[in-house]
Design a protein around this motif. Structure first.
Motif, PDB file in Angstrom:
ATOM      1  N   ALA A  85       0.865  -1.189   0.000  1.00 29.70           N
ATOM      2  CA  ALA A  85       0.000   0.000   0.000  1.00 29.70           C
ATOM      3  C   ALA A  85       0.895   1.230   0.000  1.00 29.70           C
ATOM      4  CB  ALA A  85      -0.918  -0.011   1.220  1.00 29.70           C
ATOM      5  N   PRO A  86       1.331   1.695  -1.168  1.00 30.14           N
ATOM      6  CA  PRO A  86       2.264   2.828  -1.248  1.00 30.14           C
ATOM      7  C   PRO A  86       1.800   4.012  -0.397  1.00 30.14           C
ATOM      8  CG  PRO A  86       1.952   1.874  -3.417  1.00 30.14           C
ATOM      9  CD  PRO A  86       0.967   1.197  -2.504  1.00 30.14           C
ATOM     10  N   GLY A  87       2.732   4.538   0.364  1.00 29.60           N
ATOM     11  CA  GLY A  87       2.412   5.679   1.212  1.00 29.60           C
ATOM     12  C   GLY A  87       1.965   5.307   2.609  1.00 29.60           C
ATOM     13  N   PHE A  88       1.938   3.995   2.945  1.00 31.24           N
ATOM     14  CA  PHE A  88       1.487   3.608   4.282  1.00 31.24           C
ATOM     15  C   PHE A  88       2.311   4.368   5.322  1.00 31.24           C
ATOM     16  CE2 PHE A  88       0.993   0.789   7.985  1.00 31.24           C
ATOM     17  CZ  PHE A  88      -0.390   0.727   8.021  1.00 31.24           C
ATOM     18  N   PRO A  89       1.669   5.050   6.268  1.00 30.24           N
ATOM     19  CA  PRO A  89       2.352   6.104   7.024  1.00 30.24           C
ATOM     20  C   PRO A  89       3.062   5.703   8.319  1.00 30.24           C
ATOM     21  CG  PRO A  89       0.000   6.177   7.459  1.00 30.24           C
ATOM     22  CD  PRO A  89       0.207   5.061   6.483  1.00 30.24           C
ATOM     23  N   LEU A  90       3.155   4.428   8.658  1.00 32.88           N
ATOM     24  CA  LEU A  90       3.792   4.039   9.910  1.00 32.88           C
ATOM     25  C   LEU A  90       5.301   3.949   9.720  1.00 32.88           C
ATOM     26  CD1 LEU A  90       3.129   3.250  12.830  1.00 32.88           C
ATOM     27  CD2 LEU A  90       2.982   0.874  12.079  1.00 32.88           C
ATOM     28  N   ARG A  91       6.068   4.516  10.671  1.00 33.80           N
ATOM     29  CA  ARG A  91       7.526   4.530  10.594  1.00 33.80           C
ATOM     30  C   ARG A  91       8.130   4.124  11.938  1.00 33.80           C
ATOM     31  NH1 ARG A  91       5.869   5.055   6.241  1.00 33.80           N
ATOM     32  NH2 ARG A  91       6.498   6.497   4.570  1.00 33.80           N
ATOM     33  N   LEU A  92       9.360   3.599  11.865  1.00 29.66           N
ATOM     34  CA  LEU A  92      10.122   3.244  13.068  1.00 29.66           C
ATOM     35  C   LEU A  92      11.491   3.897  12.963  1.00 29.66           C
ATOM     36  CD1 LEU A  92      10.509   1.488  15.679  1.00 29.66           C
ATOM     37  CD2 LEU A  92      11.419  -0.295  14.165  1.00 29.66           C
ATOM     38  N   ARG A  93      11.894   4.645  13.992  1.00 29.77           N
ATOM     39  CA  ARG A  93      13.227   5.229  14.020  1.00 29.77           C
ATOM     40  C   ARG A  93      13.741   5.224  15.454  1.00 29.77           C
ATOM     41  NH1 ARG A  93      13.046  10.959  15.107  1.00 29.77           N
ATOM     42  NH2 ARG A  93      10.906  11.681  15.422  1.00 29.77           N
ATOM     43  N   VAL A  94      15.048   5.331  15.601  1.00 33.13           N
ATOM     44  CA  VAL A  94      15.689   5.290  16.915  1.00 33.13           C
ATOM     45  C   VAL A  94      16.376   6.621  17.174  1.00 33.13           C
ATOM     46  CG1 VAL A  94      17.426   4.156  18.341  1.00 33.13           C
ATOM     47  CG2 VAL A  94      16.029   2.793  16.769  1.00 33.13           C
ATOM     48  N   THR A  95      16.062   7.235  18.307  1.00 31.29           N
ATOM     49  CA  THR A  95      16.712   8.473  18.724  1.00 31.29           C
ATOM     50  C   THR A  95      16.951   8.423  20.220  1.00 31.29           C
ATOM     51  OG1 THR A  95      14.568   9.587  19.023  1.00 31.29           O
ATOM     52  CG2 THR A  95      15.662   9.864  16.900  1.00 31.29           C
ATOM     53  N   GLN A  96      18.189   8.755  20.621  1.00 27.83           N
ATOM     54  CA  GLN A  96      18.557   8.854  22.030  1.00 27.83           C
ATOM     55  C   GLN A  96      18.155   7.611  22.831  1.00 27.83           C
ATOM     56  OE1 GLN A  96      16.675  12.584  23.143  1.00 27.83           O
ATOM     57  NE2 GLN A  96      18.478  13.751  22.518  1.00 27.83           N
ATOM     58  N   GLY A  97      18.415   6.452  22.251  1.00 30.62           N
ATOM     59  CA  GLY A  97      18.163   5.205  22.956  1.00 30.62           C
ATOM     60  C   GLY A  97      16.714   4.760  22.989  1.00 30.62           C
ATOM     61  N   LEU A  98      15.825   5.480  22.307  1.00 34.65           N
ATOM     62  CA  LEU A  98      14.408   5.118  22.283  1.00 34.65           C
ATOM     63  C   LEU A  98      13.989   4.782  20.855  1.00 34.65           C
ATOM     64  CD1 LEU A  98      12.768   7.772  24.638  1.00 34.65           C
ATOM     65  CD2 LEU A  98      13.200   5.353  25.139  1.00 34.65           C
ATOM     66  N   ALA A  99      13.225   3.713  20.707  1.00 32.96           N
ATOM     67  CA  ALA A  99      12.608   3.363  19.426  1.00 32.96           C
ATOM     68  C   ALA A  99      11.258   4.065  19.355  1.00 32.96           C
ATOM     69  CB  ALA A  99      12.449   1.854  19.307  1.00 32.96           C
ATOM     70  N   ARG A 100      11.037   4.838  18.320  1.00 32.69           N
ATOM     71  CA  ARG A 100       9.792   5.603  18.145  1.00 32.69           C
ATOM     72  C   ARG A 100       8.991   4.984  17.007  1.00 32.69           C
ATOM     73  NH1 ARG A 100       9.833  10.963  20.174  1.00 32.69           N
ATOM     74  NH2 ARG A 100       8.565  11.641  18.386  1.00 32.69           N
ATOM     75  N   LEU A 101       7.825   4.445  17.344  1.00 32.72           N
ATOM     76  CA  LEU A 101       6.900   3.881  16.367  1.00 32.72           C
ATOM     77  C   LEU A 101       5.818   4.920  16.168  1.00 32.72           C
ATOM     78  CD1 LEU A 101       6.308   1.233  14.775  1.00 32.72           C
ATOM     79  CD2 LEU A 101       4.887   0.548  16.709  1.00 32.72           C
ATOM     80  N   GLU A 102       5.748   5.519  14.975  1.00 35.27           N
ATOM     81  CA  GLU A 102       4.947   6.728  14.815  1.00 35.27           C
ATOM     82  C   GLU A 102       4.275   6.779  13.451  1.00 35.27           C
ATOM     83  OE1 GLU A 102       5.960  11.067  16.386  1.00 35.27           O
ATOM     84  OE2 GLU A 102       7.138  10.561  14.606  1.00 35.27           O
ATOM     85  N   MET A 103       3.048   7.291  13.448  1.00 35.88           N
ATOM     86  CA  MET A 103       2.321   7.527  12.202  1.00 35.88           C
ATOM     87  C   MET A 103       2.708   8.889  11.642  1.00 35.88           C
ATOM     88  SD  MET A 103       0.296   4.913  11.504  1.00 35.88           S
ATOM     89  CE  MET A 103      -1.158   5.412  10.572  1.00 35.88           C
TER      90      MET A 103
END
Length: 387
Positions: A133-151
């Motif tokens: 589904a092109p454009g599906f908006p969920l992302r995962l990134r790591v900053t300052q020791g925390l994994a951020r799961l974000e729309m």
């Protein structure tokens, strides 16, 4: 990076069931308030599905169909969502601007089980969904020791219900994959304020949430991304059969020790058969003694499982590839080709060369050993035929 400790406490859920005699009973009695189910069904309502018919499907009594707090069993909601997903050919049942074809989650989940660690599995899942589904908006990134799961920000006509649902279900999937209650560090919601209907004992993401934010997401200790997966194909089918209910509560049964051992052997293919009990136990966060005890309690042993996996892989490679018998024996961890020949004859009643002549190009016979896990065969060109 140090992995968080696991105290073994049960996960908090969206609606805990007080006094349940067991996790299974808690899962069976788990409910979601009617107002929440109608939010999840908003896309189907906008596409013309009748509200009354859906309420009947969830067994909501006519006299309580306007009660926002009426408890809907999560199994009934899950059955309705599966029905709608098939009818609409959209696993997000109209909650997003683009459909996600029915069967997508099943296909993605099977690929995830080939990953070694949680971070790899989650990133693969998100990449695959962006292909489906092109454009599906969920992302995962790591900053300052925390994994951020974000729309990510979505079109103005997108349903904000999807934001919380997608993040929550992905977190639940991550917990299922590692069989650990990954604690949420912080949470934020795009919704402007907590709904007045919301009367649960715990916040939706189990920690106090900030509302009116630009996006919806959660953060957890990035150390969890290094956690090895605890699941294998054996436990995937029950999950798929009951979706999405298992991802809406904390009652999914934990994987057996035997399943986790076979998962590690399956994951590493031929290299895994040279592994030791000590190395597999260390990967699973257990002592060798504890792993032996758990396997014994389940009626099997390390030797049984390794022998069963070797047998299945040997039959597959001998019948379906051009690898030499010496190379197959080496990949399976045998000291020499004669030892492999003796083991193969013990498994099948005939030497591997004769077995190859009879079965070349056909699927390997089903294993008679206690565990059956299909392992990926190497390319047929990676060797020469030998007898």
């Amino acid at each position: 990076m140090v992995l968080p400790s696991y105290a073994g406490e049960p996960l908090p859920s969206f609606r805990d069931v007080a006094g349940a005699a067991s996790t299974h009973e808690a899962g069976a009695a788990y409910t979601v308030p009617l107002w929440c189910t109608l939010r999840l069904l908003g896309g189907a309502l906008r596409r013309g599905f009748a509200r009354e018919a859906m309420l009947r499907h969830m067994r909501v009594p006519p006299a309580r169909q306007d009660d926002p707090q009426w408890p809907v069993p999560v199994a009934d909601l899950g059955a309705l969502l599966r029905h709608l997903a098939r009818r609409m050919d959209d696993e997000l049942v109209g909650l997003w601007v683009r459909p996600v074809p029915f069967g997508s989650f099943s296909s993605v989940a099977r690929q995830l089980l080939h990953c070694a660690r949680l971070g790899e599995a989650l990133q693969l899942a998100l990449r695959l969904y962006r292909l489906i589904a092109p454009g599906f908006p969920l992302r995962l990134r790591v900053t300052q020791g925390l994994a951020r799961l974000e729309m990510q920000p979505q079109p103005s006509d997108a349903d904000v219900t999807l934001d919380a649902a997608a993040v929550y279900w992905t977190l639940a999937l991550a917990r299922w994959l590692v069989d650990r209650p990954i604690p949420v560090h912080s949470a934020w919601m795009h919704s402007p304020a907590q709904d007045s209907c919301y009367r649960e004992r715990q916040p939706f993401f189990e920690v106090p949430t900030q509302y009116g934010c630009a996006r919806t997401g959660i953060a957890f200790d990035a150390g969890w991304l290094n956690r090895p997966l605890a699941r294998s194909a054996q436990s995937l089918e029950p999950l798929l059969a009951a979706l999405p209910a298992p991802l809406m509560r904390a009652g999914a049964p934990p994987p057996a020790a035997a399943e986790q051992v076979c998962s590690q052997l399956q994951l590493h293919g031929g290299d895994g058969f040279a592994g030791t009990l000590q190395s597999v136990a260390r990967t699973l966060g257990l002592s060798p003694r504890s792993l032996r005890r758990r396997l014994q309690e389940e009626g099997c042993s390390w030797h049984d499982l390794k022998d069963a996996m070797r047998r299945e892989q040997a039959l597959d490679w001998v019948s379906r590839t051009d690898l030499s018998l010496a190379e197959i024996g080496e990949r399976l961890g045998f000291a020499d080709v004669s030892t492999f020949h003796r083991a193969f004859k013990r498994w099948t009643g005939e030497p591997p060369g004769e077995f190859r002549r009879q079965h070349q190009g056909r699927a390997a016979p089903p294993p008679s050993a206690p565990a059956s896990f299909r392992l990926a065969a190497p390319a047929s060109s990676a060797g020469h035929r030998g007898h």
